[in-house]
Design an enzyme around this catalytic site. Structure first.
Site, mmCIF file in Angstrom:
data_model
loop_
_atom_site.group_PDB
_atom_site.id
_atom_site.type_symbol
_atom_site.label_atom_id
_atom_site.label_comp_id
_atom_site.label_asym_id
_atom_site.label_seq_id
_atom_site.Cartn_x
_atom_site.Cartn_y
_atom_site.Cartn_z
ATOM 1 N N GLU A 122 -3.272 3.042 11.185
ATOM 2 C CA GLU A 122 -2.484 2.440 11.088
ATOM 3 C C GLU A 122 -1.506 2.125 9.361
ATOM 4 O OE1 GLU A 122 -4.177 -1.447 11.269
ATOM 5 O OE2 GLU A 122 -4.660 -1.897 13.338
ATOM 6 N N PRO A 123 -0.920 3.627 9.394
ATOM 7 C CA PRO A 123 -0.358 3.986 8.235
ATOM 8 C C PRO A 123 1.055 2.624 8.080
ATOM 9 C CG PRO A 123 0.416 6.035 9.737
ATOM 10 C CD PRO A 123 -0.465 4.826 10.146
ATOM 11 N N GLY A 124 0.521 2.828 6.164
ATOM 12 C CA GLY A 124 1.872 1.940 5.981
ATOM 13 C C GLY A 124 2.412 2.565 4.407
ATOM 14 N N ARG B 281 5.193 -5.236 -7.718
ATOM 15 C CA ARG B 281 3.628 -4.321 -8.742
ATOM 16 C C ARG B 281 3.387 -4.403 -9.192
ATOM 17 N NH1 ARG B 281 2.791 0.504 -6.924
ATOM 18 N NH2 ARG B 281 0.992 -0.126 -5.623
ATOM 19 N N TYR C 32 -0.429 -5.572 -9.809
ATOM 20 C CA TYR C 32 -1.853 -4.700 -10.184
ATOM 21 C C TYR C 32 -1.574 -3.952 -11.188
ATOM 22 C CZ TYR C 32 -0.820 -5.073 -4.558
ATOM 23 O OH TYR C 32 -0.654 -5.544 -3.259
ATOM 24 N N CYS D 78 11.595 -15.137 -16.586
ATOM 25 C CA CYS D 78 11.009 -16.049 -17.660
ATOM 26 C C CYS D 78 9.383 -15.710 -17.621
ATOM 27 C CB CYS D 78 11.379 -17.072 -18.514
ATOM 28 S SG CYS D 78 13.626 -17.231 -18.534
ATOM 29 N N GLU D 79 9.279 -15.021 -17.508
ATOM 30 C CA GLU D 79 7.379 -14.444 -17.697
ATOM 31 C C GLU D 79 7.368 -13.251 -18.501
ATOM 32 O OE1 GLU D 79 5.061 -16.386 -15.621
ATOM 33 O OE2 GLU D 79 6.364 -17.199 -14.203
ATOM 34 N N TYR E 66 5.810 -2.080 -0.922
ATOM 35 C CA TYR E 66 5.429 -2.975 -0.822
ATOM 36 C C TYR E 66 6.910 -3.219 -2.310
ATOM 37 C CZ TYR E 66 1.428 -1.873 1.926
ATOM 38 O OH TYR E 66 0.458 -1.403 3.435
HETATM 39 C C1 LIG Z 1 -2.344 -3.353 5.032
HETATM 40 C C2 LIG Z 1 -2.629 -2.614 6.166
HETATM 41 C C3 LIG Z 1 -2.269 -1.873 6.899
HETATM 42 C C4 LIG Z 1 -1.053 -0.562 6.436
HETATM 43 O O1 LIG Z 1 -1.501 0.023 4.581
HETATM 44 P P1 LIG Z 1 -1.320 0.736 3.854
HETATM 45 O O2 LIG Z 1 -2.149 0.980 2.617
HETATM 46 O O3 LIG Z 1 -0.247 0.702 3.174
HETATM 47 O O4 LIG Z 1 -1.564 2.055 4.295
HETATM 48 C C5 LIG Z 1 -3.206 -1.156 7.606
HETATM 49 N N1 LIG Z 1 -3.264 -2.534 8.713
HETATM 50 C C6 LIG Z 1 -3.682 -3.290 8.202
HETATM 51 C C7 LIG Z 1 -4.687 -4.292 8.990
HETATM 52 C C8 LIG Z 1 -2.934 -3.848 6.739
HETATM 53 O O5 LIG Z 1 -3.140 -5.014 6.613
#
Ligand SMILES: *Cc1c(COP(=O)(O)O)cnc(C)c1O
Length: 414
Positions: A274-276, A312, A316, A342-343, A370
């Site tokens: 599940e890469p994002g 971000r 963070y 305005c922050e 993100y």
């Molecule tokens: C956000 C998320 C991801 C992806 O995370 P990355 O750091 O962007 O790779 C994968 N699985 C789940 C369940 C998430 O909530």
């Protein structure tokens, strides 16, 4: 492939398109994505696991623009979703619901019904009450819901506390010790079909060790379940691999893949990933224009993008590269790059050495993940447009919001 954002004759380009041309045509702030980079990132990930049965499910909360989703769908990608809205986006983008896994701690009954009707691959169930609700919803719909539990391996990913998700104290997943009882319960429910197991320990991870430790723990549990008479079809190791924003050393994909291939050797389960961030982070930049230069004991470069466009840094304390689109020869000064919101937390970058004049364009790099996805309308600011560059072509893939879009759903009480 050359870096997606690079200089040609002192002018920054996205692939073969000068960023200044995009600013002239579409205005600023604008998010710019490189199709070549998106494709290269997906292919690199997919090919790294070529020796294993696997499915790459892009965690689309990182960037859910339809054009981005469509690029991955065409390459055979699946999707990791966290809401019914994301499922609707997958379908609108031409994605295959049969390659969708549904994560998230708060799925509503309506979201479950929609996902069952669409025929998703799997629900990543995160609690006992969620299992019971899903069983009821599926029974009422006359379907069997495919289920994998998201377990919490209690491994510290060594990342920012807000993006660490696999520790006991986090809200995510079910704890390791209670997982076997939950699997037995799921296996006894006629409207549930147990298919897999899942984890996701955090984001922007730059070490292999926590990934290995968590995956090994997960597979230990898979073996224990098999001994209990509950064999699984897939093992989902989540996402979380980091990218370079400043000076981080991301885990090389081949090392990550070799580690998982080693653990999966001789096993029959399909590996789900599940890469994002890793697929989209470096494929985007936020293009912004300097409105004012305010010199003093601290000097501010006030630009037309703000925390509502890119949260971000404020959220963070994240560091993004900031580069002039057409660097000037003049002497550099130290700037706080801030927006008009305005922050005092509305900053995009601190202490950057740049030679600037009003009207200059800046590119905020590594803004594919993100970034637009976390944007808001705070201060009644219309959201930026998004463009996808493909070689020498530019496609507007989301038009700039208009001010009247912002209150189109509102009305005045009589
Ligand atoms: C956000 C998320 C991801 C992806 O995370 P990355 O750091 O962007 O790779 C994968 N699985 C789940 C369940 C998430 O909530």
């Amino acid at each position: 492939m050359t870096a997606p954002f690079h200089y040609v004759d002192g002018r920054m380009h996205a692939e073969r398109v000068p960023l200044a041309r995009i600013a002239d045509e579409f205005g600023t702030p604008a998010y710019v994505y490189s199709r070549a980079a998106l494709e290269a990132n997906f292919r690199a990930f997919d090919e790294a696991f070529a020796s294993l049965p696997h499915l790459v499910c892009y965690a689309m909360k990182a960037n859910s623009n339809l054009a981005v989703l469509n690029v991955f769908a065409r390459l055979g990608g699946g999707f990791d979703i966290v809401s019914g809205g994301e499922l609707a986006r997958v379908i609108a983008a031409g994605g295959d619901p049969a390659k969708v896994v549904f994560s998230g701690v708060g799925k509503t009954a309506a979201e479950m019904r929609a996902a069952l009707a669409a025929g998703i691959r799997c629900f990543n169930v995160e609690s006992a009450p969620e299992l019971e609700r899903l069983a009821e919803v599926a029974a009422a719909a006359g379907r069997r819901a495919p289920v994998s539990f998201r377990v919490n391996p209690d491994v510290d990913p060594g990342t920012h506390p807000y993006i660490s998700t696999g520790l006991k104290e986090n809200k995510f997943g079910v704890d390791f010790a209670s997982a076997p009882a939950l699997y037995r319960r799921a296996a006894s429910l006629p409207s549930i079909r147990v298919t897999g197991i899942d984890m996701h320990i955090g984001s922007q991870i730059t070490e292999l060790r926590p990934c290995r430790e968590a995956a090994a723990k997960l597979l230990g549990l898979v073996d224990a379940l098999a001994r209990d008479g509950i064999p699984l079809e897939h093992v989902d190791v989540g996402g979380g691999l980091g990218i370079r924003y400043r000076d981080e050393s991301p885990v090389p994909l081949h090392e990550y893949a070799a580690m998982l291939a080693g653990l999966m050797r001789g096993r029959r389960e399909t590996l789900v990933l599940e890469p994002g961030r890793r697929l989209v982070g470096d494929a985007g930049a936020l293009l912004t224009r300097v409105e004012y230069l305010k010199r003093g004991s601290r000097s501010f470069a006030i630009v037309d993008a703000a925390m509502n466009d890119l949260l971000r840094p404020a959220l963070y304390d994240a560091w993004h590269p900031v580069d002039a689109v057409a660097p000037r020869a003049g002497p550099a000064e130290t700037w706080q790059v801030v927006g008009p919101v305005c922050e005092s937390g509305d900053f995009l970058a601190h202490d950057r050495e740049l030679a600037l004049a009003p009207g200059d364009l800046l590119a905020i790099g590594a803004a594919g993940a993100y970034a637009m996805a976390m944007s808001s309308n705070y201060n009644a600011r219309p959201r930026a447009c998004e463009v996808l560059v493909d070689g020498d072509r530019v496609h507007l893939v989301r038009r700039r919001e208009r001010v009247d879009d912002l209150f189109a759903g509102e009305s005045i009480a009589p």
